[in-house]
Design an enzyme around this catalytic site. Structure first.
Site, PDB file in Angstrom:
ATOM      1  N   GLU A 189      44.279  33.619  41.617  1.00 45.89           N
ATOM      2  CA  GLU A 189      43.205  33.808  42.250  1.00 45.89           C
ATOM      3  C   GLU A 189      43.161  33.928  43.681  1.00 45.89           C
ATOM      4  OE1 GLU A 189      44.014  31.346  44.793  1.00 45.89           O
ATOM      5  OE2 GLU A 189      45.964  30.708  43.452  1.00 45.89           O
ATOM      6  N   GLU A 204      47.455  33.514  43.795  1.00 48.37           N
ATOM      7  CA  GLU A 204      47.653  34.852  43.370  1.00 48.37           C
ATOM      8  C   GLU A 204      48.074  35.026  41.878  1.00 48.37           C
ATOM      9  OE1 GLU A 204      49.757  37.679  45.829  1.00 48.37           O
ATOM     10  OE2 GLU A 204      49.025  37.082  47.507  1.00 48.37           O
TER      11      GLU A 204
END
Length: 357
Positions: free
Chosen positions: A180, A323
């Site tokens: 994300e 991430e």
């Protein structure tokens, strides 16, 4: 898939598959025959057996790996809950697409299939073949003042996650990782987790992108005010998601649910990804059996979320990047576990005496 999911928002209630118990038993039996004392490889043995059940074979492997990063902006960023300006979200989406982010470096090292999906950024993302455009809105609303997402926006975000799994039909990966990106998303994740676990915001609030002690206290106070405003019950995960979540968090929830429905093993990343996993598992408790957990991040709330999920992470390296980076880093450990399980000789094959009965 997105249109179909919007027409049938109850798709999230479709049954989650169960891991293959016969493959699990066969893998466990093999582990007991390998040339080593029982249990001497510790959790490497357990994860190999767990992956065997997930993949439906006695000798699991991780060759085909999919990493999808979902990105979106958050209205709460206007309240100064991050050390970075909101335009960083769009800039990082471009960085993912060009291969310059930490997770893309690690994914490249693993030979993983990588993609970044933009669900809505305030700043414009440059047109790129490397970005999947699934824009819902420039950002969620500020959940300190109102509901973050409308019902339709929530359904759209969930459906984007499911769509990215459905596109893999016929080429099912051995493992899926969701990452994300979104300035303000640790605040959203903290609010969701605190509400669902009935905890005070201060217990879970951390530095995120690098806040100092006073900034963390201010952030926790704002999150607590939002939790009190929305007053979501612990058994209402979708309500918590729509009131205080983000598009990218909802997309991860949708992806995790679809992985369980499609029998795809999931490796969960850090705090924000684990909050999405918590929401998904509250919606479908059987989904938990499809999840492994890559690492425990330095965010203080992550330990509490992992405890709620009864999850033991593979690594603890004080990472808090997000991430999907921590999960991707753990893949080589899983690959080693699979290769040990598949390639070690049995006592009979090696002509080595087993332990005396």
């Amino acid at each position: 898939m997105i249109a179909a999911a919007l027409d049938n928002p109850r798709w999230i209630e479709e049954a989650v598959q169960r891991p293959d118990s016969r493959a699990t038993e066969a893998a466990l039996e093999r582990q007991q025959q390998l040339t080593k004392p029982a249990g001497s490889l510790g959790r490497l043995e357990a994860v190999a057996v767990q992956l065997a059940g997930m993949q439906g074979c006695s000798k699991p492997q991780i060759e085909r790996l999919n990493v999808t990063v979902f990105a979106a902006d958050h209205g709460i960023a206007a309240d100064g809950v991050s050390a970075y300006p909101q335009e960083v979200t769009a800039q990082m989406v471009a960085n993912f697409a060009s291969g310059g982010a930490a997770v893309t470096v690690l994914a490249r090292h693993l030979g993983a299939e990588f993609e970044v999906v933009n669900l809505g950024t305030v700043a414009k993302v440059p047109v790129s073949e490397g970005v999947i455009d699934r824009m819902i809105a420039p950002a969620t609303a500020n959940f300190c003042q109102q509901q973050a997402m409308t019902t339709i926006q929530l359904q759209q975000a969930l459906a984007v996650g499911a769509e990215r799994i459905d596109r893999l039909a016929g080429q099912r990966p051995d493992l899926f990782i969701a990452g994300e990106m979104g300035i303000g998303n640790t605040s959203a994740a903290t609010a969701i987790a605190a509400a669902l676990m009935q905890r005070k915001a201060l217990e879970l609030t951390g530095p995120g992108t690098g806040l100092n002690r006073l900034q963390i206290q201010s952030k926790a106070q704002k999150i607590q005010q939002a939790i009190d405003l929305h007053a979501v019950a612990a058994d209402r995960p979708l309500e918590a998601l729509s009131r205080m979540g983000g598009f990218e968090i909802a997309a991860m929830v949708g992806a995790y649910l679809r992985c369980g429905q499609q029998a795809i093993p999931v490796l969960v990343d850090g705090f924000i990804s684990s909050v999405a996993a918590l929401v998904a598992c509250l919606l479908q408790p059987d989904l938990r059996s499809w999840m492994l957990f890559g690492h425990q991040s330095a965010e203080p709330g992550h330990r509490l979320v992992l405890e709620a999920l009864d999850a033991e992470p593979l690594l603890q390296l004080d990472m808090r990047l997000g991430e999907g980076s921590g999960a991707v880093l753990a893949v080589d450990l899983l690959r080693a576990a699979c290769r040990l399980h598949a390639e070690m000789a049995t006592f009979a094959e090696a002509g080595v005496s087993d332990r005396a009965e």
